[in-house]
Design an enzyme around this catalytic site. Structure first.
Site, PDB file in Angstrom:
ATOM      1  N   HIS A   1      35.783  48.118  35.728  1.00 32.05           N
ATOM      2  CA  HIS A   1      37.115  47.563  35.978  1.00 32.05           C
ATOM      3  C   HIS A   1      36.999  46.041  35.999  1.00 32.05           C
ATOM      4  O   HIS A   1      36.029  45.488  36.530  1.00 32.05           O
ATOM      5  CB  HIS A   1      37.638  48.085  37.314  1.00 32.05           C
ATOM      6  CG  HIS A   1      38.881  47.391  37.772  1.00 32.05           C
ATOM      7  ND1 HIS A   1      39.999  47.285  36.983  1.00 32.05           N
ATOM      8  CD2 HIS A   1      39.186  46.761  38.943  1.00 32.05           C
ATOM      9  CE1 HIS A   1      40.931  46.616  37.650  1.00 32.05           C
ATOM     10  NE2 HIS A   1      40.461  46.285  38.830  1.00 32.05           N
TER      11      HIS A   1
ATOM     12  N   CYS B   1      43.700  50.452  40.558  1.00 35.16           N
ATOM     13  CA  CYS B   1      42.714  50.021  39.564  1.00 35.16           C
ATOM     14  C   CYS B   1      41.738  51.134  39.187  1.00 35.16           C
ATOM     15  O   CYS B   1      41.026  51.017  38.195  1.00 35.16           O
ATOM     16  CB  CYS B   1      41.973  48.790  40.065  1.00 35.16           C
ATOM     17  SG  CYS B   1      43.092  47.409  40.283  1.00 35.16           S
TER      18      CYS B   1
ATOM     19  N   ASN C   1      43.357  40.944  35.271  1.00 37.93           N
ATOM     20  CA  ASN C   1      43.298  42.289  35.835  1.00 37.93           C
ATOM     21  C   ASN C   1      44.582  43.040  35.450  1.00 37.93           C
ATOM     22  O   ASN C   1      45.654  42.749  35.974  1.00 37.93           O
ATOM     23  CB  ASN C   1      43.154  42.175  37.359  1.00 37.93           C
ATOM     24  CG  ASN C   1      43.012  43.516  38.045  1.00 37.93           C
ATOM     25  OD1 ASN C   1      43.223  44.568  37.428  1.00 37.93           O
ATOM     26  ND2 ASN C   1      42.674  43.491  39.315  1.00 37.93           N
TER      27      ASN C   1
HETATM   28  O1  UT7 Z   1      41.488  45.098  41.268  1.00 39.11           O
HETATM   29  C1  UT7 Z   1      41.617  45.654  42.524  1.00 39.11           C
HETATM   30  C2  UT7 Z   1      40.629  45.175  43.501  1.00 39.11           C
HETATM   31  N1  UT7 Z   1      40.728  43.762  43.683  1.00 39.11           N
HETATM   32  C3  UT7 Z   1      39.643  42.998  43.636  1.00 39.11           C
HETATM   33  O2  UT7 Z   1      38.573  43.510  43.365  1.00 39.11           O
HETATM   34  C4  UT7 Z   1      39.794  41.550  43.958  1.00 39.11           C
HETATM   35  C5  UT7 Z   1      38.784  41.160  44.999  1.00 39.11           C
HETATM   36  N2  UT7 Z   1      38.875  39.764  45.439  1.00 39.11           N
HETATM   37  C6  UT7 Z   1      38.559  38.720  44.619  1.00 39.11           C
HETATM   38  O3  UT7 Z   1      38.298  38.903  43.448  1.00 39.11           O
HETATM   39  C7  UT7 Z   1      38.463  37.345  45.235  1.00 39.11           C
HETATM   40  O4  UT7 Z   1      38.483  37.460  46.637  1.00 39.11           O
HETATM   41  C8  UT7 Z   1      39.592  36.378  44.788  1.00 39.11           C
HETATM   42  C9  UT7 Z   1      39.385  35.997  43.359  1.00 39.11           C
HETATM   43  C10 UT7 Z   1      40.958  37.029  44.973  1.00 39.11           C
HETATM   44  C11 UT7 Z   1      39.520  35.100  45.615  1.00 39.11           C
HETATM   45  O5  UT7 Z   1      38.216  34.506  45.500  1.00 39.11           O
HETATM   46  P1  UT7 Z   1      37.408  34.059  46.809  1.00 39.11           P
HETATM   47  O6  UT7 Z   1      36.169  33.434  46.322  1.00 39.11           O
HETATM   48  O7  UT7 Z   1      37.265  35.286  47.696  1.00 39.11           O
HETATM   49  O8  UT7 Z   1      38.337  32.992  47.433  1.00 39.11           O
HETATM   50  P2  UT7 Z   1      38.990  32.957  48.905  1.00 39.11           P
HETATM   51  O9  UT7 Z   1      40.107  33.943  48.980  1.00 39.11           O
HETATM   52  O10 UT7 Z   1      37.889  33.054  49.895  1.00 39.11           O
HETATM   53  O11 UT7 Z   1      39.555  31.506  48.905  1.00 39.11           O
HETATM   54  C12 UT7 Z   1      38.709  30.364  48.898  1.00 39.11           C
HETATM   55  C13 UT7 Z   1      39.559  29.131  48.913  1.00 39.11           C
HETATM   56  C14 UT7 Z   1      40.628  29.159  49.983  1.00 39.11           C
HETATM   57  O12 UT7 Z   1      40.772  27.849  50.497  1.00 39.11           O
HETATM   58  P3  UT7 Z   1      40.134  27.478  51.906  1.00 39.11           P
HETATM   59  O13 UT7 Z   1      40.760  28.415  52.901  1.00 39.11           O
HETATM   60  O14 UT7 Z   1      38.649  27.695  51.752  1.00 39.11           O
HETATM   61  O15 UT7 Z   1      40.516  26.040  52.061  1.00 39.11           O
HETATM   62  C15 UT7 Z   1      41.881  29.529  49.228  1.00 39.11           C
HETATM   63  O16 UT7 Z   1      43.062  29.057  49.818  1.00 39.11           O
HETATM   64  O17 UT7 Z   1      40.257  29.007  47.655  1.00 39.11           O
HETATM   65  C16 UT7 Z   1      41.635  28.845  47.900  1.00 39.11           C
HETATM   66  N3  UT7 Z   1      42.403  29.447  46.821  1.00 39.11           N
HETATM   67  C17 UT7 Z   1      42.667  28.808  45.664  1.00 39.11           C
HETATM   68  N4  UT7 Z   1      42.356  27.578  45.232  1.00 39.11           N
HETATM   69  C18 UT7 Z   1      42.784  27.227  44.004  1.00 39.11           C
HETATM   70  C19 UT7 Z   1      42.932  30.695  46.745  1.00 39.11           C
HETATM   71  N5  UT7 Z   1      43.559  30.864  45.576  1.00 39.11           N
HETATM   72  C20 UT7 Z   1      43.409  29.708  44.891  1.00 39.11           C
HETATM   73  C21 UT7 Z   1      43.828  29.280  43.610  1.00 39.11           C
HETATM   74  N6  UT7 Z   1      43.488  28.038  43.201  1.00 39.11           N
HETATM   75  N7  UT7 Z   1      44.545  30.085  42.768  1.00 39.11           N
END
Ligand code: UT7
Length: 333
Positions: A257, A116, A287
């Protein structure tokens, strides 16, 4: 002010995104997710997907779009740098395929892999080719067909990514008040485990086992990457503003980004830059990895928002980890 003879200035831009749109409703039909979760956690509403073709097609289309706006002979192009993590193949480089597709008979080029942060890293390298006085026309293109490495059963990641490409033409300027002024670029390979694609390379050559283990798909531990990205991108943007004596009032746009709206907001907040001065298109494209920053540049310039003399701060964070920031002054009408 530096004591080089030339600064590198963007003199033309171009972009390409495929026609096919995948909106959040589509993902509701294939995985356990919903529009509300995706929008509130990421800011993404839809993304574009290339159905036929490869990254070189995206990159070539972006350069063709650029060439429509600039009266130059293709044979004048000296070099093409393609920032990508989804090359058409290991070799030859995507840059060679792009060179042939656009008929830039006298250009040399190469691919640059910094995920990225790829556009930012390639922008520094392309600018150096101009600054040293050896080359007069260098194209830097950020292009990724992320759909080729996304596992559409992995709800954590498949909703995040899209396909696209955007290109800039760099030329020399003796007016040092415009063009690339400063960059801060960083890598930290200890972050490899959190965002990678481990299959297919020399570490894990392709085998039935690598395919069965889904090692040819992008892997991301989103929560861990989020924590590092939110600090990394904010700190480096703050640092480049500070060392160039820029206040938020001086900056016309922060061009970050586009991985997550919450990371973008945190970066803007750390720099004191209000939301109306932050370029956003994550809602439309998701992204697109190396293409996010140049896509923002093209859209905001073409809509008349970026103007000559505008001070811009670019910021990126990606796999590696790689991250960085650039201070650029827009140099053309
Ligand atoms: O571009 C290169 C660099 N990359 C980045 O900068 C990405 C960095 N990371 C992020 O942007 C975020 O971490 C994500 C958008 C990928 C995820 O958001 P989050 O707020 O960190 O969510 P999480 O991974 O902590 O997940 C929270 C909950 C989980 O459920 P539990 O364990 O709390 O029950 C996940 O299983 O959300 C769940 N979850 C979803 N729910 C509905 C994960 N993906 C989904 C989904 N729909 N697509």
């Amino acid at each position: 002010m530096n004591n080089r003879k030339y600064n590198a200035v963007i003199t033309a831009v171009g972009m390409y995104v495929p026609d096919k749109v995948l909106d959040n409703k589509y993902f509701e039909s294939i995985i356990d997710t919903n529009d509300e979760w995706i929008v509130t956690r990421t800011g993404i509403k839809e993304r574009r997907i290339l159905e036929n073709g490869a990254t070189s097609d995206l990159a070539a289309a972006a350069i063709e779009d650029l060439l429509k706006t600039k009266d130059i002979n293709r044979e004048e192009i000296d070099a093409i740098i393609v920032a990508t993590v989804t090359p058409d193949m290991f070799f030859p480089a995507t840059a060679c395929l792009v060179q042939d597709k656009i008929g830039a008979k006298n250009a040399w080029g190469f691919d640059l892999s910094a995920a990225c942060s790829g556009f930012l890293f390639a922008f520094q390298v392309g600018s150096s080719l101009i600054e040293c006085g050896t080359y007069k026309k260098v194209i830097v293109v950020g292009a990724d067909k992320m759909s080729s490495i996304v596992d559409y059963t992995d709800r954590n990641n498949c909703i995040l990514f899209g396909d696209g490409a955007a290109a800039v033409l760099l030329e020399p300027s003796e007016d040092k008040s415009v063009g690339l002024q400063d960059t801060i670029l960083k890598t930290d390979g200890s972050g490899e485990a959190f965002l990678n694609m481990r299959g297919g390379g020399s570490l894990n050559p392709p085998s039935h086992e690598t395919v069965d283990n889904k090692m040819h798909y992008l892997f991301q531990d989103g929560k861990s990457v989020y924590k590092v990205a939110v600090v990394g991108m904010a700190d480096v943007s703050y640092e480049i503003m500070k060392r160039n004596n820029l206040t938020a009032d001086d900056v016309a746009y922060l061009i970050p980004h586009q991985a997550n709206l919450r990371i973008i907001d945190a970066t803007a907040k750390r720099c004191g830059i209000p939301p109306e001065k932050v370029t956003i298109n994550i809602d439309k494209y998701g992204n697109t990895t190396a293409a996010t920053i140049p896509l923002c540049i093209v859209e905001y310039y073409r809509s008349g928002k970026i103007k000559k003399g505008d001070k811009l701060v670019f910021a990126a964070f990606g796999a590696g980890f790689t991250w960085g920031s650039a201070f650029y002054v827009w140099g053309v009408d």
